[in-house]
Design an enzyme around this catalytic site. Structure first.
Site, PDB file in Angstrom:
ATOM      1  N   ARG A  34      -2.670  17.535  -1.431  1.00 34.48           N
ATOM      2  CA  ARG A  34      -2.810  17.588  -2.892  1.00 34.48           C
ATOM      3  C   ARG A  34      -3.065  19.011  -3.360  1.00 34.48           C
ATOM      4  O   ARG A  34      -2.551  19.450  -4.382  1.00 34.48           O
ATOM      5  CB  ARG A  34      -3.964  16.691  -3.343  1.00 34.48           C
ATOM      6  CG  ARG A  34      -3.629  15.212  -3.358  1.00 34.48           C
ATOM      7  CD  ARG A  34      -4.700  14.442  -4.100  1.00 34.48           C
ATOM      8  NE  ARG A  34      -4.419  13.008  -4.112  1.00 34.48           N
ATOM      9  CZ  ARG A  34      -5.104  12.128  -4.831  1.00 34.48           C
ATOM     10  NH1 ARG A  34      -6.109  12.534  -5.591  1.00 34.48           N
ATOM     11  NH2 ARG A  34      -4.792  10.846  -4.792  1.00 34.48           N
ATOM     12  N   ASP A  56       0.924  14.278  -4.429  1.00 34.85           N
ATOM     13  CA  ASP A  56       0.050  13.115  -4.537  1.00 34.85           C
ATOM     14  C   ASP A  56       0.822  11.944  -3.956  1.00 34.85           C
ATOM     15  O   ASP A  56       1.781  11.458  -4.562  1.00 34.85           O
ATOM     16  CB  ASP A  56      -0.315  12.864  -5.998  1.00 34.85           C
ATOM     17  CG  ASP A  56      -1.246  11.671  -6.178  1.00 34.85           C
ATOM     18  OD1 ASP A  56      -1.407  10.882  -5.220  1.00 34.85           O
ATOM     19  OD2 ASP A  56      -1.800  11.507  -7.280  1.00 34.85           O
ATOM     20  N   ALA A  83      -1.667  11.445   7.376  1.00 27.95           N
ATOM     21  CA  ALA A  83      -3.101  11.646   7.600  1.00 27.95           C
ATOM     22  C   ALA A  83      -3.877  11.782   6.297  1.00 27.95           C
ATOM     23  O   ALA A  83      -5.089  12.006   6.328  1.00 27.95           O
ATOM     24  CB  ALA A  83      -3.330  12.890   8.466  1.00 27.95           C
ATOM     25  N   TYR A 148     -12.212   0.224   1.939  1.00 25.41           N
ATOM     26  CA  TYR A 148     -11.628   1.166   2.897  1.00 25.41           C
ATOM     27  C   TYR A 148     -11.083   0.417   4.112  1.00 25.41           C
ATOM     28  O   TYR A 148      -9.967   0.697   4.583  1.00 25.41           O
ATOM     29  CB  TYR A 148     -12.685   2.183   3.323  1.00 25.41           C
ATOM     30  CG  TYR A 148     -12.194   3.229   4.287  1.00 25.41           C
ATOM     31  CD1 TYR A 148     -11.386   4.271   3.863  1.00 25.41           C
ATOM     32  CD2 TYR A 148     -12.546   3.180   5.640  1.00 25.41           C
ATOM     33  CE1 TYR A 148     -10.937   5.241   4.745  1.00 25.41           C
ATOM     34  CE2 TYR A 148     -12.111   4.140   6.533  1.00 25.41           C
ATOM     35  CZ  TYR A 148     -11.306   5.168   6.079  1.00 25.41           C
ATOM     36  OH  TYR A 148     -10.856   6.122   6.964  1.00 25.41           O
TER      37      TYR A 148
END
EC number: 1.1.1.100
Length: 237
Positions: A34, A56, A83, A148
């Site tokens: 980003r 993004d 990643a 998550y």
């Protein structure tokens, strides 16, 4: 044929460690993050003719433009590492919808979008290798990380299904699932307390995960696999 690898989330942590190993092995890298300055710094540290881009991953247009830039400057992508990831740890009842969506969009949707974009060129080449960075909590779950965990568990299901879809095209898809690793994401954790639950007695380093990721990227007879790199943590969860 050139070996071109796109590393999303390549400006720091696990992604940066993967990029370093791949550069040492003669790959041409696109370091994508980003933050463009972070990507440029990581690419500059590698030396050689590598590319730095801002993206993004949760935005389809950004992802498409990124792959177009990579192909224009380096050639067709034949290796992909996802990643990029974020966490917003909290109990579910205290988690707002915005934090839920941001994790799902970055950790899961983002990998779907980058994989789809990469496959368009990999299918033409009839070869390719993808490694998605998951997490041991995506396999085991963890209190305070329900969203998550869902995003990383979803990534495992997605990767295994995709591996089946593209195997006949000579494209492989695998997941590396880290435990507690020294990165920005874990810097505020109580390491002395948490490592008591790790059979090997320590947090891992980004290089530990990067070596596993490179193994998966380059192993021609491995696909649909989840390689856990956690010092044995899952044995105690």
């Amino acid at each position: 044929m050139d070996k071109v690898c796109a590393v999303f989330g390549g400006s720091r942590g696990i992604g940066r460690a993967v990029a370093r190993l791949m550069a040492q092995r003669g790959y041409r890298l696109a370091i994508v993050a980003r933050n463009l300055e972070g990507a440029r710094a990581a690419a500059g540290d590698l030396g050689g003719d590598h590319l730095a881009l801002s993206c993004d991953v949760a935005k389809e247009h950004d992802v498409q433009n990124t792959f177009e830039e990579i192909e224009k400057n380096l050639g067709r992508v034949n290796f992909l590492v996802n990643a990029a990831g974020i966490n917003r740890d909290n109990l579910l009842v205290r988690t707002n919808t915005e934090d839920m969506l941001s994790q799902l969009h970055t950790n899961l949707l983002g990998s779907m979008l980058t994989c789809r974009a990469a496959l368009k060129t990999m299918i033409k080449q009839q070869r390719g290798s993808i490694v998605n960075v998951g997490s041991v909590v995506g396999l085991k779950g963890n209190s305070g990380q329900s969203v998550y965990s869902a995003s990383k568990g979803g990534l495992v299901g997605f990767s295994r299904a995709l591996a089946k879809e593209v195997a006949k095209k000579k494209i492989r898809v695998n997941v590396v699932a880290p435990g507690f690793i020294h990165t920005d994401m874990t810097k505020d954790l109580n390491e002395e307390l948490l490592k008591k639950n790790i059979p090997l007695g320590r947090f891992g380093d980004a290089l530990d995960v990067a070596q596993a990721a490179v193994f998966l990227l380059e192993s021609p007879y491995v696909t649909g696999h989840v390689l856990v790199v956690d010092g044995g943590l899952q044995l105690t969860m």
